[in-house]
Design a protein around this motif. Structure first.
Motif, mmCIF file in Angstrom:
data_model
loop_
_atom_site.group_PDB
_atom_site.id
_atom_site.type_symbol
_atom_site.label_atom_id
_atom_site.label_comp_id
_atom_site.label_asym_id
_atom_site.label_seq_id
_atom_site.Cartn_x
_atom_site.Cartn_y
_atom_site.Cartn_z
ATOM 1 N N PHE A 6 0.442 6.436 -13.928
ATOM 2 C CA PHE A 6 0.415 6.446 -12.462
ATOM 3 C C PHE A 6 -0.411 5.266 -11.976
ATOM 4 O O PHE A 6 -1.574 5.121 -12.353
ATOM 5 N N GLY A 7 0.191 4.459 -11.113
ATOM 6 C CA GLY A 7 -0.482 3.269 -10.589
ATOM 7 C C GLY A 7 -1.428 3.597 -9.447
ATOM 8 O O GLY A 7 -1.539 4.755 -9.012
ATOM 9 N N GLY A 8 -2.087 2.560 -8.933
ATOM 10 C CA GLY A 8 -3.131 2.723 -7.931
ATOM 11 C C GLY A 8 -2.709 3.482 -6.686
ATOM 12 O O GLY A 8 -3.458 4.335 -6.179
ATOM 13 N N THR A 9 -1.489 3.231 -6.174
ATOM 14 C CA THR A 9 -1.078 3.953 -4.965
ATOM 15 C C THR A 9 -0.726 5.403 -5.288
ATOM 16 O O THR A 9 -0.800 6.265 -4.413
ATOM 17 N N SER A 10 -0.373 5.655 -6.548
ATOM 18 C CA SER A 10 0.008 7.019 -6.942
ATOM 19 C C SER A 10 -1.196 7.895 -7.263
ATOM 20 O O SER A 10 -1.038 9.073 -7.613
ATOM 21 N N ILE A 224 6.697 5.025 -15.823
ATOM 22 C CA ILE A 224 5.786 4.245 -14.993
ATOM 23 C C ILE A 224 6.000 4.720 -13.560
ATOM 24 O O ILE A 224 7.018 4.410 -12.933
ATOM 25 N N TRP A 225 5.049 5.499 -13.045
ATOM 26 C CA TRP A 225 5.164 6.056 -11.679
ATOM 27 C C TRP A 225 4.476 5.132 -10.693
ATOM 28 O O TRP A 225 3.295 4.825 -10.836
ATOM 29 N N THR A 226 5.225 4.689 -9.682
ATOM 30 C CA THR A 226 4.684 3.708 -8.761
ATOM 31 C C THR A 226 5.100 4.035 -7.323
ATOM 32 O O THR A 226 5.407 5.197 -7.017
ATOM 33 N N ASP A 227 5.150 3.018 -6.448
ATOM 34 C CA ASP A 227 5.407 3.285 -5.028
ATOM 35 C C ASP A 227 6.768 2.776 -4.561
ATOM 36 O O ASP A 227 6.993 2.650 -3.365
ATOM 37 N N VAL A 228 7.640 2.431 -5.491
ATOM 38 C CA VAL A 228 9.020 2.034 -5.135
ATOM 39 C C VAL A 228 9.979 2.807 -6.037
ATOM 40 O O VAL A 228 9.564 3.359 -7.065
ATOM 41 N N ASP A 229 11.285 2.823 -5.666
ATOM 42 C CA ASP A 229 12.253 3.676 -6.357
ATOM 43 C C ASP A 229 12.656 3.187 -7.745
ATOM 44 O O ASP A 229 13.546 3.766 -8.368
ATOM 45 N N GLY A 230 12.054 2.117 -8.208
ATOM 46 C CA GLY A 230 12.395 1.591 -9.529
ATOM 47 C C GLY A 230 12.249 0.084 -9.475
ATOM 48 O O GLY A 230 11.569 -0.455 -8.587
ATOM 49 N N ILE A 231 12.883 -0.612 -10.419
ATOM 50 C CA ILE A 231 12.890 -2.072 -10.351
ATOM 51 C C ILE A 231 14.029 -2.458 -9.414
ATOM 52 O O ILE A 231 15.159 -2.000 -9.569
ATOM 53 N N LEU A 232 13.696 -3.251 -8.431
ATOM 54 C CA LEU A 232 14.688 -3.638 -7.426
ATOM 55 C C LEU A 232 15.209 -5.047 -7.722
ATOM 56 O O LEU A 232 14.610 -5.799 -8.500
ATOM 57 N N SER A 233 16.310 -5.376 -7.047
ATOM 58 C CA SER A 233 16.943 -6.676 -7.291
ATOM 59 C C SER A 233 16.082 -7.827 -6.755
ATOM 60 O O SER A 233 16.398 -8.988 -7.015
ATOM 61 N N ASP A 235 11.733 -8.452 -4.898
ATOM 62 C CA ASP A 235 10.546 -7.811 -4.343
ATOM 63 C C ASP A 235 10.870 -7.326 -2.929
ATOM 64 O O ASP A 235 11.206 -8.136 -2.059
ATOM 65 N N PRO A 236 10.779 -6.009 -2.681
ATOM 66 C CA PRO A 236 11.158 -5.499 -1.356
ATOM 67 C C PRO A 236 10.282 -6.048 -0.223
ATOM 68 O O PRO A 236 10.675 -6.001 0.934
ATOM 69 N N ARG A 237 9.119 -6.604 -0.566
ATOM 70 C CA ARG A 237 8.274 -7.200 0.480
ATOM 71 C C ARG A 237 8.809 -8.572 0.897
ATOM 72 O O ARG A 237 8.443 -9.097 1.936
ATOM 73 N N VAL A 238 9.669 -9.142 0.055
ATOM 74 C CA VAL A 238 10.188 -10.481 0.346
ATOM 75 C C VAL A 238 11.644 -10.417 0.815
ATOM 76 O O VAL A 238 12.065 -11.177 1.679
ATOM 77 N N LYS A 262 6.048 -7.604 -9.920
ATOM 78 C CA LYS A 262 4.737 -6.991 -10.170
ATOM 79 C C LYS A 262 4.836 -5.516 -10.558
ATOM 80 O O LYS A 262 3.889 -4.933 -11.092
ATOM 81 N N VAL A 263 5.977 -4.924 -10.274
ATOM 82 C CA VAL A 263 6.164 -3.500 -10.531
ATOM 83 C C VAL A 263 5.899 -3.141 -11.997
ATOM 84 O O VAL A 263 5.578 -1.992 -12.306
ATOM 85 N N LEU A 264 6.001 -4.120 -12.886
ATOM 86 C CA LEU A 264 5.757 -3.870 -14.310
ATOM 87 C C LEU A 264 4.906 -5.000 -14.874
ATOM 88 O O LEU A 264 5.210 -6.173 -14.646
HETATM 89 P P1 ADP Z 1 1.185 0.208 -9.188
HETATM 90 O O1 ADP Z 1 -0.083 0.243 -8.424
HETATM 91 O O2 ADP Z 1 1.943 1.488 -9.150
HETATM 92 O O3 ADP Z 1 1.032 -0.352 -10.568
HETATM 93 P P2 ADP Z 1 2.165 -2.343 -8.247
HETATM 94 O O4 ADP Z 1 1.677 -2.714 -6.904
HETATM 95 O O5 ADP Z 1 1.523 -2.989 -9.426
HETATM 96 O O6 ADP Z 1 2.126 -0.769 -8.364
HETATM 97 O O7 ADP Z 1 3.745 -2.603 -8.348
HETATM 98 C C1 ADP Z 1 4.599 -2.050 -7.399
HETATM 99 C C2 ADP Z 1 4.943 -3.110 -6.367
HETATM 100 O O8 ADP Z 1 5.624 -4.193 -7.000
HETATM 101 C C3 ADP Z 1 5.927 -2.662 -5.318
HETATM 102 O O9 ADP Z 1 5.281 -2.003 -4.258
HETATM 103 C C4 ADP Z 1 6.582 -3.973 -4.869
HETATM 104 O O10 ADP Z 1 5.980 -4.455 -3.707
HETATM 105 C C5 ADP Z 1 6.262 -4.941 -6.009
HETATM 106 N N1 ADP Z 1 7.467 -5.569 -6.561
HETATM 107 C C6 ADP Z 1 7.621 -6.905 -6.791
HETATM 108 N N2 ADP Z 1 8.832 -7.166 -7.297
HETATM 109 C C7 ADP Z 1 9.473 -5.981 -7.418
HETATM 110 C C8 ADP Z 1 10.759 -5.606 -7.892
HETATM 111 N N3 ADP Z 1 11.654 -6.501 -8.351
HETATM 112 N N4 ADP Z 1 11.086 -4.300 -7.861
HETATM 113 C C9 ADP Z 1 10.209 -3.388 -7.392
HETATM 114 N N5 ADP Z 1 8.981 -3.680 -6.934
HETATM 115 C C10 ADP Z 1 8.596 -4.959 -6.939
#
Ligand code: ADP
Ligand code: ASP
Ligand code: MG
Length: 456
Positions: A6-10, A224-233, A235-238, A262-264
């Motif tokens: 579980f990551g920081g937001t989780s 890997i439990w985080t704050d997005v629905d998985g690896i996205l195509s 970065d959803p912030r961009v 950054k998700v992984l």
């Molecule tokens: P955690 O604290 O759970 O480890 P991180 O902040 O390290 O979470 O990683 C999750 C973040 O990674 C997401 O909120 C998203 O903004 C960012 N991110 C960057 N690229 C991607 C991607 N391709 N798919 C999903 N998330 C991404």
């Protein structure tokens, strides 16, 4: 057998930890839980370390504030009987951190070893909290000090794990607790070096801890439990229209992570892939979503293409004195290895080796080693953009169209890091976000065109 990270937001507050408890309770079989520090805590501790040498009072006051955040979270436990013990443990961790702050002040400045010692408090606090919340919900949980489990070298800040020693410790400490049907809880990110000093695995390294422990346990899956629905195509912030990828190969996931997804943490894949353990990326706020599955079988979706970007890079160029010879490239690469320069991607020619590296790299060591046979030049202010996916391998036109999108933007380096399924470009920082969005749009509209052609 499952490892759940579980990551920081989780684990950011009592509500998030409550969701974690539900997720863990919903999983059958042996469970090992690896947690990051509460969101923002590692950054705060790093700032406190920076403050300690010139304003120890401010550093201690800030540390008190971080402790209070954890004490407040502990206040949400349902059974007050557990409070005094947990409270004492949280305060004990804070006292240790305070001693480190004092040591930094006494030394007149910090060091990587002292910083590791200080920032480890984040994962010690969070893991103690999570173990207490699991127990509070009636789930037998056992906290284990991750520093007794994850053994590393002495390279503070980016320690390299010793898999053999870690595997032994997992057998000695983690397996017996699992055999007693307990959920094991450990802090991610932290370990200990050969002299027992606390080390850390690099920012975002809790994913890596989970993968290492998962590999040592031969887990069925690493979640890997985080704050997005998985690896996205992207970065959803961009990129607004980024979509979840249902499946990815180890290689593509590693390439995306290396190039800034950054998700992984990029090192997560290696231990999992070495033992063929699937990794799944999931959203702790939407646990019923399927997430992204990463395994050896590769992407189920052949048509996918994703884009990642990584800022803060520099181009390091070694150019041969004179015309170079057949041994130049290997000497250049050896110098990079000896200077512990981590290469992200590069180009090799008879008389030139050009590599993209983190701009925080210590270039002096390399200059000393290479200046006898090469000119060493560093250009900073760069970013890498990387497109990854089966679609790139299957349809070479996509590569051509990617180049067409560059217009007059300057390219400092071109590489195919994952073989034919990836294309990486090193460009100026100012061009990167626009380029990611344009590449993503172009792949998405190309995909939509194909889907339409199939339908009609
Ligand atoms: P955690 O604290 O759970 O480890 P991180 O902040 O390290 O979470 O990683 C999750 C973040 O990674 C997401 O909120 C998203 O903004 C960012 N991110 C960057 N690229 C991607 C991607 N391709 N798919 C999903 N998330 C991404
Ligand atoms: N807490 C550490 C960091 O912020 C490790 C992690 O979150 O994975 O980098
Ligand atoms: Mg992370």
């Amino acid at each position: 057998m499952r490892v759940l990270k579980f990551g920081g937001t989780s684990v950011a507050d009592a509500g998030a930890i409550g969701r974690l408890v539900e997720i863990v309770a919903g999983r059958r079989g042996c469970r090992t839980v690896v947690v990051s520090a509460l969101g923002g805590v590692t950054d705060r501790l790093l700032a406190i370390g920076g403050m300690a040498a010139h304003d120890i009072r401010a550093a201690k006051a800030a540390l008190d504030g971080v402790l209070e955040r954890h004490v407040d979270v502990a206040g949400a436990l349902a059974h007050p009987g557990a409070h005094p013990m947990l409270d004492a443990m949280l305060r004990g961790i804070a006292r240790g951190a305070e001693h480190t702050v004092e040591a930094i002040a006494a030394a007149g400045g910090t060091s990587p070893a002292l910083m590791d010692k200080l920032i480890a408090a984040g994962e010690l606090w969070s893991s103690r909290l999570v173990a207490a919340f699991l127990a509070d919900a009636g789930i037998p949980a056992q906290w284990i000090d991750a520093r007794h489990v994850v053994h590393t070298d002495a390279f503070h800040g980016h320690a390299v794990p010793d898999l053999e020693a870690t595997e032994k410790a997992v057998r000695r400490l983690v397996r017996p607790a699992l055999a007693l049907d307990r959920v094991v809880v450990l802090g991610g990110f932290i370990g200990s070096g050969p002299d027992n000093a606390t080390t850390t695995l690099g920012r975002g390294g809790s994913d890596y801890s989970a993968a290492l422990i998962g590999a040592c346990l031969m887990a069925d899956e690493i979640e890997i439990w985080t704050d997005v629905d998985g690896i996205l195509s992207a970065d959803p912030r961009v990129v607004e229209g980024a979509r979840v990828l249902s499946a990815l190969s180890y290689e593509d996931a590693e390439t995306l992570a290396t190039f800034g997804a950054k998700v992984l943490h990029p090192k997560t894949i290696e231990p999992a892939a070495a033992r063929d353990i699937p990794v799944r990326v999931l959203n702790s706020r939407r646990p019923s979503e399927p997430g992204t599955r990463i395994d050896a079988s590769g992407a189920s979706d052949e048509g996918f293409a994703a884009v990642a970007s990584r800022a803060g890079l520099a181009l390091l160029e070694l150019t041969a004195h004179g015309r170079g010879d057949h041994a130049f490239a290997s000497r250049g690469l050896q110098a990079l290895a000896d200077a512990r320069v981590t290469v992200i991607v590069g180009e090799i020619h008879k008389d030139r080796v050009a590599v993209a590296v983190d701009s925080g790299t210590d270039f002096d060591a390399l200059r000393k080693l290479a200046s006898a046979f090469a000119d060493v030049q560093v250009r900073s202010g760069l970013s890498a953009v990387c497109a990854v996916g089966g679609r790139l391998a299957n349809d070479p036109r996509l590569v051509t169209s990617a180049f067409a999108l560059l217009d007059d933007r300057r390219i400092h380096l071109v590489a195919r890091p994952g073989g034919s399924s990836a294309l990486a470009l090193v460009v100026d920082d100012r061009d990167v976000h626009d380029l990611v969005a344009r590449l993503h749009d172009s792949f998405a509209s190309d995909r939509a065109r194909d889907a339409q052609a199939v339908a009609s």
